[in-house]
Each structure stands twice: as structure tokens, then as C-alpha cells.
Design an enzyme around this catalytic site. Structure first.
Site, PDB file in Angstrom:
ATOM      1  N   ALA A  66       0.861  -1.181   0.000  1.00 14.57           N
ATOM      2  CA  ALA A  66       0.000   0.000   0.000  1.00 14.57           C
ATOM      3  C   ALA A  66       0.896   1.230   0.000  1.00 14.57           C
ATOM      4  O   ALA A  66       2.067   1.168   0.399  1.00 14.57           O
ATOM      5  CB  ALA A  66      -0.892  -0.018   1.237  1.00 14.57           C
ATOM      6  N   GLY A 110       0.800  -5.050   0.905  1.00 13.65           N
ATOM      7  CA  GLY A 110      -0.377  -5.153   0.043  1.00 13.65           C
ATOM      8  C   GLY A 110      -0.078  -5.790  -1.299  1.00 13.65           C
ATOM      9  O   GLY A 110      -0.976  -6.360  -1.933  1.00 13.65           O
ATOM     10  N   GLU A 113      -0.288  -9.396  -0.623  1.00 16.96           N
ATOM     11  CA  GLU A 113      -1.706  -9.703  -0.372  1.00 16.96           C
ATOM     12  C   GLU A 113      -2.507  -9.711  -1.672  1.00 16.96           C
ATOM     13  O   GLU A 113      -3.380 -10.557  -1.867  1.00 16.96           O
ATOM     14  CB  GLU A 113      -2.268  -8.682   0.619  1.00 16.96           C
ATOM     15  CG  GLU A 113      -1.662  -8.857   2.006  1.00 16.96           C
ATOM     16  CD  GLU A 113      -1.963  -7.691   2.933  1.00 16.96           C
ATOM     17  OE1 GLU A 113      -1.623  -6.539   2.585  1.00 16.96           O
ATOM     18  OE2 GLU A 113      -2.547  -7.912   4.002  1.00 16.96           O
ATOM     19  N   GLU A 133       4.759  -5.012   7.174  1.00 12.42           N
ATOM     20  CA  GLU A 133       3.984  -3.954   7.845  1.00 12.42           C
ATOM     21  C   GLU A 133       4.406  -3.750   9.293  1.00 12.42           C
ATOM     22  O   GLU A 133       4.296  -2.646   9.834  1.00 12.42           O
ATOM     23  CB  GLU A 133       2.485  -4.289   7.800  1.00 12.42           C
ATOM     24  CG  GLU A 133       1.864  -4.199   6.412  1.00 12.42           C
ATOM     25  CD  GLU A 133       1.909  -5.501   5.628  1.00 12.42           C
ATOM     26  OE1 GLU A 133       2.730  -6.389   5.948  1.00 12.42           O
ATOM     27  OE2 GLU A 133       1.115  -5.629   4.684  1.00 12.42           O
TER      28      GLU A 133
HETATM   29  N1  CAA Z   1       4.617   3.279  -0.511  1.00 12.84           N
HETATM   30  C1  CAA Z   1       5.005   4.464  -1.032  1.00 12.84           C
HETATM   31  N2  CAA Z   1       6.162   4.622  -1.704  1.00 12.84           N
HETATM   32  C2  CAA Z   1       6.961   3.551  -1.838  1.00 12.84           C
HETATM   33  C3  CAA Z   1       6.612   2.308  -1.308  1.00 12.84           C
HETATM   34  C4  CAA Z   1       5.379   2.178  -0.626  1.00 12.84           C
HETATM   35  N3  CAA Z   1       4.926   1.001  -0.145  1.00 12.84           N
HETATM   36  N4  CAA Z   1       7.608   1.427  -1.596  1.00 12.84           N
HETATM   37  C5  CAA Z   1       8.530   2.107  -2.284  1.00 12.84           C
HETATM   38  N5  CAA Z   1       8.144   3.386  -2.432  1.00 12.84           N
HETATM   39  C6  CAA Z   1       8.865   4.476  -3.101  1.00 12.84           C
HETATM   40  C7  CAA Z   1      10.023   4.970  -2.272  1.00 12.84           C
HETATM   41  O1  CAA Z   1       9.579   5.882  -1.306  1.00 12.84           O
HETATM   42  C8  CAA Z   1      10.899   5.588  -3.330  1.00 12.84           C
HETATM   43  O2  CAA Z   1      10.354   6.838  -3.690  1.00 12.84           O
HETATM   44  P1  CAA Z   1      11.329   8.131  -3.815  1.00 12.84           P
HETATM   45  O3  CAA Z   1      12.235   7.777  -4.963  1.00 12.84           O
HETATM   46  O4  CAA Z   1      10.401   9.240  -4.108  1.00 12.84           O
HETATM   47  O5  CAA Z   1      12.073   8.250  -2.537  1.00 12.84           O
HETATM   48  C9  CAA Z   1      10.687   4.663  -4.531  1.00 12.84           C
HETATM   49  O6  CAA Z   1       9.465   3.972  -4.287  1.00 12.84           O
HETATM   50  C10 CAA Z   1      11.789   3.619  -4.674  1.00 12.84           C
HETATM   51  O7  CAA Z   1      11.911   2.941  -3.448  1.00 12.84           O
HETATM   52  P2  CAA Z   1      13.293   2.767  -2.643  1.00 12.84           P
HETATM   53  O8  CAA Z   1      14.195   3.918  -2.939  1.00 12.84           O
HETATM   54  O9  CAA Z   1      12.959   2.503  -1.224  1.00 12.84           O
HETATM   55  O10 CAA Z   1      13.847   1.464  -3.363  1.00 12.84           O
HETATM   56  P3  CAA Z   1      14.882   0.394  -2.766  1.00 12.84           P
HETATM   57  O11 CAA Z   1      15.243  -0.479  -3.914  1.00 12.84           O
HETATM   58  O12 CAA Z   1      15.953   1.068  -1.996  1.00 12.84           O
HETATM   59  O13 CAA Z   1      14.022  -0.457  -1.691  1.00 12.84           O
HETATM   60  C11 CAA Z   1      12.105  -1.684  -0.924  1.00 12.84           C
HETATM   61  C12 CAA Z   1      12.996  -1.285  -2.115  1.00 12.84           C
HETATM   62  C13 CAA Z   1      12.878  -2.599   0.021  1.00 12.84           C
HETATM   63  C14 CAA Z   1      10.920  -2.453  -1.496  1.00 12.84           C
HETATM   64  C15 CAA Z   1      11.628  -0.417  -0.179  1.00 12.84           C
HETATM   65  O14 CAA Z   1      11.101   0.518  -1.117  1.00 12.84           O
HETATM   66  C16 CAA Z   1      10.569  -0.663   0.859  1.00 12.84           C
HETATM   67  O15 CAA Z   1      10.848  -1.155   1.926  1.00 12.84           O
HETATM   68  N6  CAA Z   1       9.286  -0.299   0.543  1.00 12.84           N
HETATM   69  C17 CAA Z   1       8.199  -0.382   1.491  1.00 12.84           C
HETATM   70  C18 CAA Z   1       7.728  -1.810   1.639  1.00 12.84           C
HETATM   71  C19 CAA Z   1       6.626  -1.869   2.659  1.00 12.84           C
HETATM   72  O16 CAA Z   1       6.802  -1.542   3.822  1.00 12.84           O
HETATM   73  N7  CAA Z   1       5.419  -2.332   2.230  1.00 12.84           N
HETATM   74  C20 CAA Z   1       4.280  -2.441   3.094  1.00 12.84           C
HETATM   75  C21 CAA Z   1       3.402  -1.212   2.949  1.00 12.84           C
HETATM   76  S1  CAA Z   1       2.079  -1.168   4.138  1.00 12.84           S
HETATM   77  C22 CAA Z   1       0.868  -2.150   3.469  1.00 12.84           C
HETATM   78  O17 CAA Z   1       1.016  -2.696   2.409  1.00 12.84           O
HETATM   79  C23 CAA Z   1      -0.386  -2.302   4.296  1.00 12.84           C
HETATM   80  C24 CAA Z   1      -1.257  -3.404   3.851  1.00 12.84           C
HETATM   81  O18 CAA Z   1      -1.228  -4.482   4.387  1.00 12.84           O
HETATM   82  C25 CAA Z   1      -2.217  -3.206   2.759  1.00 12.84           C
END
Ligand code: CAA
Length: 259
Positions: A66, A110, A113, A133
Site C-alpha cells: 500500500a 499489500g 496480499e 507492515e
Molecule cells: N509506498 C510508497 N512509496 C513507496 C513504497 C510504498 N509502499 N515502496 C517504495 N516506495 C517508493 C520509495 O519511497 C521511493 O520513492 P522516492 O524515490 O520518491 O524516494 C521509490 O518507491 C523507490 O523505493 P526505494 O528507494 O525505497 O527502493 P529500494 O530499492 O531502496 O528499496 C524496498 C525497495 C525494500 C521495497 C523499499 O522501497 C521498501 O521497503 N518499501 C516499502 C515496503 C513496505 O513496507 N510495504 C508495506 C506497505 S504497508 C501495506 O502494504 C499495508 C497493507 O497491508 C495493505
């Protein structure tokens, strides 16, 4: 044809391919993207020319979850009244046709999921699955604690949900989260091939087979077996059952008419 800004859609024969297309955010699943996805899924489900749907992302991410930046400031009343993450996210679970997730790169939160809401997951060898999460101070909110546990069992699901550990494609296949692992360059083509194969079969039989397998998750064994038996018996009312069995007896290929 609807105009979309966050997904790409195309038809490959009788298979519809929906590609999540927010690469700058690793396909983070914001409200707009989920609205578009729901609309595309409903459209293809209603289109008699389409036999199956492939859902995919890009080589770096199926979806990284998400959209954290979009949801970070939301209040409890807002998420409650909006039914966040319910109705906007569950569109895929209401699709009658088979939906195949072709997952390369990250399928996190998400994203994992969403893949699990599909009927079959084909994984690229680059795929990484996880429910991170807990690192954000929350828990999975689109079925992760339930579908992951049913797919891979309590021990692994608990470890992943409590620690946010990712699982690579090989482990995901061993754990039965995915049907198969294929080279990344081939994952969409393989998923389309699977959809095409399904498209050669009897559509009513395919739809009821999907419904019966899904019943296994929703009910007791006795009720599920009864549902299956009734569904099996009901298929004797179709022309496709007569054709399928006649073709076998006559040693020829069946010509199903979806009737
Ligand atoms: N939401 C919003 N933006 C996101 C995102 C997310 N889930 N995942 C990645 N992005 C964005 C980053 O903020 C970044 O944007 P900017 O360039 O503007 O800074 C861009 O995508 C590229 O990401 P990274 O620079 O972080 O890329 P990376 O290769 O260094 O890392 C990653 C990759 C490990 C996947 C890392 O992006 C990450 O940890 N993302 C979040 C994963 C996460 O926590 N997901 C769970 C979300 S909560 C949820 O999903 C609730 C639910 O159950 C429905």
C-alpha cells in the site's frame, strides 16, 4: 476503452494482461491505482472474449505494498469510514474468471496480499514476498495474516508477519505460496500461456472449478465436498460435458462452446 494513468492493459488473444504501472514508486498501491485496477478487472470479467486475466508489475516490483506516503496521515475515523482497505482492494476476489499473478521483484505488504488474492501465482526467479507492515508499526490489512497462514502454514507465516522477513522465489515455491518459478524474462509469457490453456477449456467448468477450490478456504470439509458434488453433478446439464466426454470416447479434441 477506459483511460488509465496507473495501469496498462492489453489483450493477448483471449488473455487480458493488466500491468501495474507506477514504477517510480515500485507500484505502491495508492487509491487511484486500486480504483483503476478494480475497473479493469470488472471490465474484463464481463467481456466474453476474455478467458483469463494476468496481473503483473515490472521487473523490479510486482508491488511494494500500500502507498505508505498516502496513508501515513490518515485518522482512524477516516480509514474506518472509507473501509480502508476493504472494498477498493477486494475487486480481484470477486472476479469469476481465473486471475493469474505474474510476480517479478518485490511483492510486499499489500503487493503480497494482492498476489494472494489471485487464483494462481507464477513467480519469476527474482520474486521476493513479504509482509513488512510490522516495521511500520501496523499489521497486514488486506488479508495477509489470513491468506499467508492458509497458504504456507502458521510457523512460516508467523515468522514473516512478526519480523517482516522476505521470502525468495525458491522458498515461496517450497512453501507452496506459488505454483511455479520461471526465469524472470518469461514470467508474463508463461502466465499468458497458462491463461490461453484455460481459455481452450469449458468456461462454465473453469468458473465452477475455481469456485469449488475457493470453497476449501471458506467452509468445512464436509460442506466443501457437498458443494463440489453438487457442482460436479450440475455440469452434466452443460453441452460441454457431453462434448468433452464424447470427444474422449471418439479420440478427438473437444470443441467446447461454453454452454
Ligand atoms: N509506498 C510508497 N512509496 C513507496 C513504497 C510504498 N509502499 N515502496 C517504495 N516506495 C517508493 C520509495 O519511497 C521511493 O520513492 P522516492 O524515490 O520518491 O524516494 C521509490 O518507491 C523507490 O523505493 P526505494 O528507494 O525505497 O527502493 P529500494 O530499492 O531502496 O528499496 C524496498 C525497495 C525494500 C521495497 C523499499 O522501497 C521498501 O521497503 N518499501 C516499502 C515496503 C513496505 O513496507 N510495504 C508495506 C506497505 S504497508 C501495506 O502494504 C499495508 C497493507 O497491508 C495493505
Amino acid at each position: 476503452m477506459a483511460e488509465y494513468s496507473m495501469i496498462l492493459t492489453e489483450r493477448q488473444g483471449r488473455v487480458a494482461v493488466i500491468r501495474l504501472n507506477r514504477p517510480q514508486a515500485l507500484n505502491a498501491l495508492c487509491d487511484q491505482l486500486m480504483e483503476e485496477l478494480g475497473q479493469a478487472l470488472r471490465g474484463y470479467d464481463a467481456d466474453p472474449e476474455v478467458a483469463a486475466i494476468v496481473l503483473t508489475g515490472n521487473e523490479k516490483a510486482f508491488a511494494a505494498g500500500a502507498d505508505i506516503k498516502e496513508m501515513q496521515s490518515r485518522s482512524y475515523p477516516a480509514v474506518y469510514l472509507d473501509d480502508f482497505i476493504g472494498k477498493r482492494w477486494e475487486a480481484v476476489t470477486f472476479v469469476q474468471k481465473p486471475v493469474i499473478a505474474a510476480v517479478a521483484g518485490y511483492a510486499l505488504g499489500g503487493g503480497c496480499e494482492l498476489a494472494m488474492m489471485c487464483d494462481i501465482i507464477l513467480a519469476a526467479d527474482t520474486a521476493k514476498f513479504g509482509q513488512p507492515e510490522i516495521n511500520l508499526g501496523v499489521i497486514p490489512g488486506a488479508g495477509g495474516t489470513q491468506r499467508l497462514t492458509r497458504a504456507i502454514g502458521k510457523a512460516k507465516a508467523m515468522e514473516m508477519v512478526l519480523t517482516g522477513r522476505m521470502m525468495d522465489a525458491a522458498e515461496a515455491e517450497r512453501a507452496s505460496l506459488v505454483a511455479r518459478v520461471v526465469p524472470a524474462a518469461e514470467v508474463v509469457a508463461e502466465a499468458v500461456k497458462l491463461g490461453e490453456k484455460i481459455g481452450t477449456l469449458s468456461a462454465p467448468a473453469v468458473a465452477i472449478a475455481k469456485e469449488a477450490v475457493n470453497r476449501a478456504y471458506e467452509t468445512t470439509l464436509a460442506e466443501g465436498v457437498k458443494f463440489e458434488r453438487r457442482a460436479f453433478q450440475a455440469l452434466f446439464a452443460t453441452a460441454d460435458q457431453k462434448e468433452g466426454m464424447a470427444a474422449f470416447a471418439e479420440k478427438r479434441k473437444a470443441r467446447f462452446t461454453n454452454s
